[in-house]
Each structure stands twice: as C-alpha cells, then as structure tokens.
Design a protein around this motif. Structure first.
Motif, PDB file in Angstrom:
ATOM      1  N   ARG A 137      34.316  -0.774  73.556  1.00 29.37           N
ATOM      2  CA  ARG A 137      32.904  -0.862  73.151  1.00 29.37           C
ATOM      3  C   ARG A 137      32.101   0.280  73.764  1.00 29.37           C
ATOM      4  NH1 ARG A 137      30.217  -6.337  74.797  1.00 29.37           N
ATOM      5  NH2 ARG A 137      31.987  -7.012  73.522  1.00 29.37           N
ATOM      6  N   ALA A 138      32.355   0.557  75.027  1.00 28.99           N
ATOM      7  CA  ALA A 138      31.602   1.613  75.712  1.00 28.99           C
ATOM      8  C   ALA A 138      31.876   2.978  75.085  1.00 28.99           C
ATOM      9  CB  ALA A 138      31.966   1.629  77.193  1.00 28.99           C
ATOM     10  N   ASN A 139      33.152   3.278  74.813  1.00 26.44           N
ATOM     11  CA  ASN A 139      33.483   4.560  74.193  1.00 26.44           C
ATOM     12  C   ASN A 139      32.907   4.666  72.788  1.00 26.44           C
ATOM     13  OD1 ASN A 139      35.098   6.198  76.019  1.00 26.44           O
ATOM     14  ND2 ASN A 139      36.581   4.534  75.978  1.00 26.44           N
ATOM     15  N   GLY A 140      32.944   3.572  72.030  1.00 23.42           N
ATOM     16  CA  GLY A 140      32.390   3.595  70.681  1.00 23.42           C
ATOM     17  C   GLY A 140      30.909   3.905  70.675  1.00 23.42           C
ATOM     18  N   ARG A 141      30.149   3.248  71.538  1.00 23.03           N
ATOM     19  CA  ARG A 141      28.696   3.498  71.593  1.00 23.03           C
ATOM     20  C   ARG A 141      28.407   4.926  72.064  1.00 23.03           C
ATOM     21  NH1 ARG A 141      29.757  -0.549  69.507  1.00 23.03           N
ATOM     22  NH2 ARG A 141      28.838  -2.620  69.765  1.00 23.03           N
ATOM     23  N   LEU A 142      29.213   5.397  73.026  1.00 21.98           N
ATOM     24  CA  LEU A 142      28.998   6.744  73.552  1.00 21.98           C
ATOM     25  C   LEU A 142      29.306   7.795  72.493  1.00 21.98           C
ATOM     26  CD1 LEU A 142      28.166   8.200  76.151  1.00 21.98           C
ATOM     27  CD2 LEU A 142      30.583   8.307  76.772  1.00 21.98           C
ATOM     28  N   TYR A 143      30.405   7.620  71.760  1.00 27.10           N
ATOM     29  CA  TYR A 143      30.739   8.565  70.697  1.00 27.10           C
ATOM     30  C   TYR A 143      29.676   8.581  69.611  1.00 27.10           C
ATOM     31  CZ  TYR A 143      35.460   9.457  72.436  1.00 27.10           C
ATOM     32  OH  TYR A 143      36.533   9.850  73.198  1.00 27.10           O
ATOM     33  N   ALA A 144      29.130   7.409  69.286  1.00 25.01           N
ATOM     34  CA  ALA A 144      28.092   7.352  68.257  1.00 25.01           C
ATOM     35  C   ALA A 144      26.884   8.186  68.660  1.00 25.01           C
ATOM     36  CB  ALA A 144      27.671   5.899  68.013  1.00 25.01           C
ATOM     37  N   ALA A 145      26.472   8.064  69.919  1.00 20.10           N
ATOM     38  CA  ALA A 145      25.330   8.849  70.397  1.00 20.10           C
ATOM     39  C   ALA A 145      25.640  10.333  70.391  1.00 20.10           C
ATOM     40  CB  ALA A 145      24.943   8.390  71.807  1.00 20.10           C
ATOM     41  N   GLU A 146      26.844  10.689  70.859  1.00 20.51           N
ATOM     42  CA  GLU A 146      27.209  12.102  70.932  1.00 20.51           C
ATOM     43  C   GLU A 146      27.313  12.731  69.554  1.00 20.51           C
ATOM     44  OE1 GLU A 146      29.732  11.867  75.147  1.00 20.51           O
ATOM     45  OE2 GLU A 146      30.781  11.971  73.223  1.00 20.51           O
ATOM     46  N   LEU A 147      27.940  12.029  68.596  1.00 23.79           N
ATOM     47  CA  LEU A 147      28.087  12.570  67.245  1.00 23.79           C
ATOM     48  C   LEU A 147      26.743  12.716  66.554  1.00 23.79           C
ATOM     49  CD1 LEU A 147      31.245  10.593  66.076  1.00 23.79           C
ATOM     50  CD2 LEU A 147      31.068  13.070  66.267  1.00 23.79           C
ATOM     51  N   THR A 148      25.895  11.693  66.694  1.00 27.49           N
ATOM     52  CA  THR A 148      24.581  11.743  66.046  1.00 27.49           C
ATOM     53  C   THR A 148      23.763  12.910  66.585  1.00 27.49           C
ATOM     54  OG1 THR A 148      24.596   9.345  65.703  1.00 27.49           O
ATOM     55  CG2 THR A 148      22.468  10.459  65.583  1.00 27.49           C
ATOM     56  N   ALA A 149      23.751  13.054  67.908  1.00 32.00           N
ATOM     57  CA  ALA A 149      22.950  14.120  68.519  1.00 32.00           C
ATOM     58  C   ALA A 149      23.533  15.496  68.239  1.00 32.00           C
ATOM     59  CB  ALA A 149      22.858  13.889  70.035  1.00 32.00           C
ATOM     60  N   ASN A 150      24.866  15.621  68.332  1.00 30.71           N
ATOM     61  CA  ASN A 150      25.508  16.924  68.249  1.00 30.71           C
ATOM     62  C   ASN A 150      25.687  17.411  66.818  1.00 30.71           C
ATOM     63  OD1 ASN A 150      27.102  19.228  68.967  1.00 30.71           O
ATOM     64  ND2 ASN A 150      27.752  18.133  70.790  1.00 30.71           N
ATOM     65  N   GLU A 151      25.934  16.505  65.869  1.00 35.81           N
ATOM     66  CA  GLU A 151      26.282  16.922  64.518  1.00 35.81           C
ATOM     67  C   GLU A 151      25.189  16.670  63.483  1.00 35.81           C
ATOM     68  OE1 GLU A 151      30.101  15.735  63.157  1.00 35.81           O
ATOM     69  OE2 GLU A 151      31.070  16.045  65.092  1.00 35.81           O
ATOM     70  N   PHE A 152      24.300  15.706  63.733  1.00 37.34           N
ATOM     71  CA  PHE A 152      23.272  15.396  62.744  1.00 37.34           C
ATOM     72  C   PHE A 152      21.897  15.931  63.129  1.00 37.34           C
ATOM     73  CE2 PHE A 152      26.357  12.074  61.591  1.00 37.34           C
ATOM     74  CZ  PHE A 152      26.418  12.303  60.226  1.00 37.34           C
ATOM     75  N   VAL A 153      21.472  15.632  64.343  1.00 37.09           N
ATOM     76  CA  VAL A 153      20.111  15.992  64.755  1.00 37.09           C
ATOM     77  C   VAL A 153      20.068  17.395  65.343  1.00 37.09           C
ATOM     78  CG1 VAL A 153      18.127  15.321  66.150  1.00 37.09           C
ATOM     79  CG2 VAL A 153      19.629  13.563  65.188  1.00 37.09           C
ATOM     80  N   GLY A 154      21.024  17.730  66.205  1.00 35.94           N
ATOM     81  CA  GLY A 154      21.006  19.004  66.905  1.00 35.94           C
ATOM     82  C   GLY A 154      21.023  20.236  66.023  1.00 35.94           C
ATOM     83  N   PRO A 155      21.959  20.355  65.053  1.00 38.49           N
ATOM     84  CA  PRO A 155      22.008  21.565  64.224  1.00 38.49           C
ATOM     85  C   PRO A 155      20.739  21.849  63.425  1.00 38.49           C
ATOM     86  CG  PRO A 155      24.096  20.420  64.139  1.00 38.49           C
ATOM     87  CD  PRO A 155      23.153  19.519  64.879  1.00 38.49           C
ATOM     88  N   PRO A 156      20.187  20.875  62.682  1.00 41.29           N
ATOM     89  CA  PRO A 156      18.936  21.203  61.984  1.00 41.29           C
ATOM     90  C   PRO A 156      17.781  21.482  62.939  1.00 41.29           C
ATOM     91  CG  PRO A 156      19.496  18.882  61.688  1.00 41.29           C
ATOM     92  CD  PRO A 156      20.679  19.536  62.304  1.00 41.29           C
ATOM     93  N   LEU A 157      17.785  20.808  64.097  1.00 40.89           N
ATOM     94  CA  LEU A 157      16.757  21.078  65.092  1.00 40.89           C
ATOM     95  C   LEU A 157      16.866  22.520  65.573  1.00 40.89           C
ATOM     96  CD1 LEU A 157      14.508  20.165  67.037  1.00 40.89           C
ATOM     97  CD2 LEU A 157      16.308  19.452  68.636  1.00 40.89           C
ATOM     98  N   GLY A 158      18.083  22.996  65.822  1.00 41.06           N
ATOM     99  CA  GLY A 158      18.273  24.368  66.259  1.00 41.06           C
ATOM    100  C   GLY A 158      17.788  25.368  65.227  1.00 41.06           C
ATOM    101  N   GLY A 159      18.084  25.113  63.941  1.00 40.03           N
ATOM    102  CA  GLY A 159      17.620  26.005  62.886  1.00 40.03           C
ATOM    103  C   GLY A 159      16.111  26.035  62.785  1.00 40.03           C
ATOM    104  N   PHE A 160      15.485  24.870  62.920  1.00 37.45           N
ATOM    105  CA  PHE A 160      14.022  24.803  62.865  1.00 37.45           C
ATOM    106  C   PHE A 160      13.397  25.547  64.040  1.00 37.45           C
ATOM    107  CE2 PHE A 160      10.233  22.594  64.470  1.00 37.45           C
ATOM    108  CZ  PHE A 160       9.350  22.815  63.401  1.00 37.45           C
ATOM    109  N   LEU A 161      13.967  25.388  65.223  1.00 44.46           N
ATOM    110  CA  LEU A 161      13.406  26.017  66.416  1.00 44.46           C
ATOM    111  C   LEU A 161      13.511  27.536  66.357  1.00 44.46           C
ATOM    112  CD1 LEU A 161      14.744  23.573  69.167  1.00 44.46           C
ATOM    113  CD2 LEU A 161      12.396  23.738  68.303  1.00 44.46           C
TER     114      LEU A 161
END
Length: 420
Positions: A137-161
């Motif tokens: 459970r702990a690894n699943g929740r941690l991976y979800a946060a890491e994937l969302t931040a690193n692959e979904f939110v981070g890249p478009p945020l970097g392009g916008f910045l």
C-alpha cells in the motif's frame, strides 16, 4: 498512526516526495527548452538526457553503499539541498548572461549524481517507516504521487515556466526542492541500517553484489526486469518512426503522438492503486504473470495493427500492469532484504534495470534497419513471452519463505546484544 495504517511520518515523506518529483519533472523539461537557445545540434540536445542518466551507470553502487552507511533521511536532505544549490547557481549564471550549453551539461550531471543518492535512499527508507505487511500500500501511494508529479504535472509546468522566463523556469524547481526539504525535516527519527563493523566502500559494494548474486529469487526478478527494459527500450526507440509523421505507418500528427503516449502514463497511475487489490485477490505470483501479459500488449501490439485506439488500449493496460509489477516486486525486495543491505541491493537492482536500456535502444535501431520497424515489435514481444518461463520458479511459496527467513534473521539479530 493514521487510519490507513501508514502513519503520519509516511505521509510527510509522501508529500516531500511529491514536491521533489514535481521539481524533477519541471526541471527536466525546462533544461532542454533552454538548451535550444544555445545550440540547434540534435546530438548536443540529446546529450542532456545522457548527462542526467550517466550517474546511474557509474555512481549507483556507491549511492547504495552510502544509503547503508548513513542516515537515509539525512542523505535525502543533502541530495535535495545539493540539487537546489546546483540549479540555483545555474539560475544566477543564466540570468546574468553567463549561461551556455556546457553549463547546462554540468548542472545535469551534478543533479543526476544527487538524484541517485536521493532515489536509492528514498526506496530504502520505506521499510523503516511502515510495517512490512503495509509495504504494498505504501509503495502504491508513493508511486502514484511520483508519477503524477513527474509525468503529468511537472512537464507542462516546466514548459509554461520557460515561456514566462528562464529565471522563473529554473527558480521554481529550486523552491520546490527547498519545500521538499522543509517537509522531510518533519519526519522525525534516525534511519540508519544498523551496521556493526567498519568496512570500506568497496567491500560494501561487493557485499551487496554478492547478496543479489546469491539470492536466487531476487536475481531471477532482476534479470527479468533487465530483459523487459531491454525489450521496451528497443520497441519504443523505433516506435516514433512507426507512429509519427506523414511517412509513418500510423500517420499521426505530433500532438496525436504525444496523446497516444499518455495512455501508458495514465495506466501507470491507475496501476498503483490496483496493485494491492491484485496482490490480495490473485496472489503475487499470478498477479506477476498477468503483468507479463500486459507488458506484451505494450510492446507487441504495434506489430499487428496500426489502429491508434487498439495500440492506445494496449499501452493503457501495459501501464497498469507495469505499475502492479513494480509495487509487488519492490515491496518484496524491501521485505526479503536485510535492512543493512537494502540500499546496496536497490542500487544494484536499478543498475541492472536501467543499464539494459541503452543496449535495447541500440538493438532496436539495428533490427529496424535490417528487417523493418514492425519486426522489432514481434521480436521483442517474443522476448517478453519467454519471461513466463522463470515465473514457474517465482511462486508464492518461495516468496513467503524468503520473507520469513529475513524476519527470523532480523529477530535473532535484535535479540543479540552484540548487534546493538
């Protein structure tokens, strides 16, 4: 302890990891976008990725030894502090007009070294924060946060910045890493590996490699991961030639190609939440067999159809099953490896997993050149099917026995006054 059984300290680590990965995702998009202001050479631009990943080849084993020698939380704090400092220096130099492609390379390499320390320590600290029966459970929740931040939110945020300004693009990840440090400081406790005898770094690395080589279960899984990453790297190296552009088989536009690739990322996030139920309902061995079938869909489907909806569905299912594999096998690795060796085992595992990727990329290019792009998908799909053979040995009984053996060893060590 929170109602989910993971504890306040875990959720603080989770928050810190999310902020850190958001900084990673934004920074890794911002750097190449800034680099094209200094050069239009494809080789030099691609070299930034090489600079990021090179530390995993020459520093991963040392990072694992450090994670078993020092307090893992402190190493994570130092690594994030170093990343923030390197990027802050780059920000000042760039804003002052002293930026260059070579300065970007230096920053990428230094940040990559710090990343090996952070990631190895982060994966090794988890069994010291949550009970063994809640690691999935702990690894699943941690991976979800890491994937969302690193692959979904981070890249478009970097392009916008970058569109706003270089100073903002580089300064924002610095602030995010500082925020991650602040949250991680709230995770109280000492997270050392319980070593009892002084040794050299070289001896530590050798011990970790011997442990992996001598543990048949972990060695088998490590080889399987390396083979999958070889096959996936070969397939996706040439997939862009099959899918994108007017002369390709699929004839997708650039935006459509990018949208197709997000199917795998979406599946990966969904899989982090399905891993624990799959493990509970099917058992680990059966769940891992299903993940091999899902991986086959990701790699081999383009060999049989050019329909983007069918290929996208295959990528979605493949992304789900890859995350299920990761959660189950990482949790198993954390359970069957003694705490004092976990950092070195994790780094050796990652060295094998990531080290096969450039080999796969080279193989994909050569096979595609010799036999055509679609042949790469068929050949690599066949390689993945062969992974069903070692699964005859990776059974629930063997995994349970390996976990019980480590629990007994650590209980004996805890009772021995000489180990304190």
């Amino acid at each position: 302890m929170t109602t989910d059984g993971l504890g306040t300290r875990y959720w603080r680590l989770w928050t810190s990891a999310g902020l850190s990965n958001l900084a990673d995702g934004a920074m890794k998009v911002a750097l190449p976008l800034v680099a094209i202001r200094y050069t239009d050479s494809p080789a030099l631009i691609a070299g930034l990725t090489f600079a990021f990943t090179l530390p995993w080849l020459f520093f991963a084993l040392t990072a694992g030894a450090l994670a078993d020698r020092r307090d893992r939380r402190r190493l994570m704090l130092v690594a994030n502090g170093a990343r923030a400092l390197f990027l802050a220096c780059l920000t000042v130099a760039t804003v002052a007009g002293a930026g260059s492609i070579w300065l970007l390379y230096a920053a990428a390499l230094c940040i990559g070294v710090a990343e090996t320390i952070y990631d190895t320590s982060s994966q090794s600290i988890l069994p010291q924060l949550v009970p063994r029966d809640r690691l999935s459970r702990a690894n699943g929740r941690l991976y979800a946060a890491e994937l969302t931040a690193n692959e979904f939110v981070g890249p478009p945020l970097g392009g916008f910045l970058v569109a706003v300004g270089v100073g903002v693009a580089f300064g924002t990840p610095v602030l995010l890493w500082v925020a991650a440090i602040g949250v991680l400081l709230l995770v109280r406790g000492r997270f050392v590996a319980g070593r009892t005898e002084p040794t050299t770094i070289r001896a530590d690395i050798a011990e970790g490699l011997r442990f992996l080589a001598g543990n048949t279960l972990l060695r088998t899984l490590a080889i399987m991961v390396g083979i999958f990453n070889f096959a996936a790297s070969a397939a996706f190296t040439v997939f862009v030639l099959y899918a994108a552009g007017p002369s390709s088989t699929m004839n997708l536009s650039d935006p459509a190609y990018g949208l197709l690739l997000t199917c795998s990322a979406i599946g990966s996030v969904l899989g982090t939440f399905l891993a624990e139920p799959a493990e509970r309902l099917l058992g680990r061995s059966r769940a891992l067999v299903l993940t091999i079938a899902g991986s086959l869909l990701t790699v081999a489907t383009p060999g049989f159809t050019a329909n983007p909806f069918v290929i996208g569905a295959g990528m979605l299912l493949g992304g789900i099953t890859i995350s299920v594999w990761n959660v189950i096998t990482v949790s198993l690795r954390q359970r069957v490896t003694p705490t004092r060796l976990l950092g070195r085992l994790n780094s050796a595992y990652r060295l094998l997993a990531w080290g096969t990727m450039p080999l796969g990329a080279a193989a994909g290019g050569l096979l595609g050149q010799a036999f055509g792009v679609q042949s790469v998908f068929w050949i690599m799909g066949g390689l993945i099917v062969l992974q069903l053979i070692p699964m005859l040995w990776v059974t629930d009984r063997r995994m349970d026995a390996a976990e019980a053996a480590v629990e007994a060893e650590e209980a004996t060590a805890a009772a021995d006054p000489r180990s304190r």
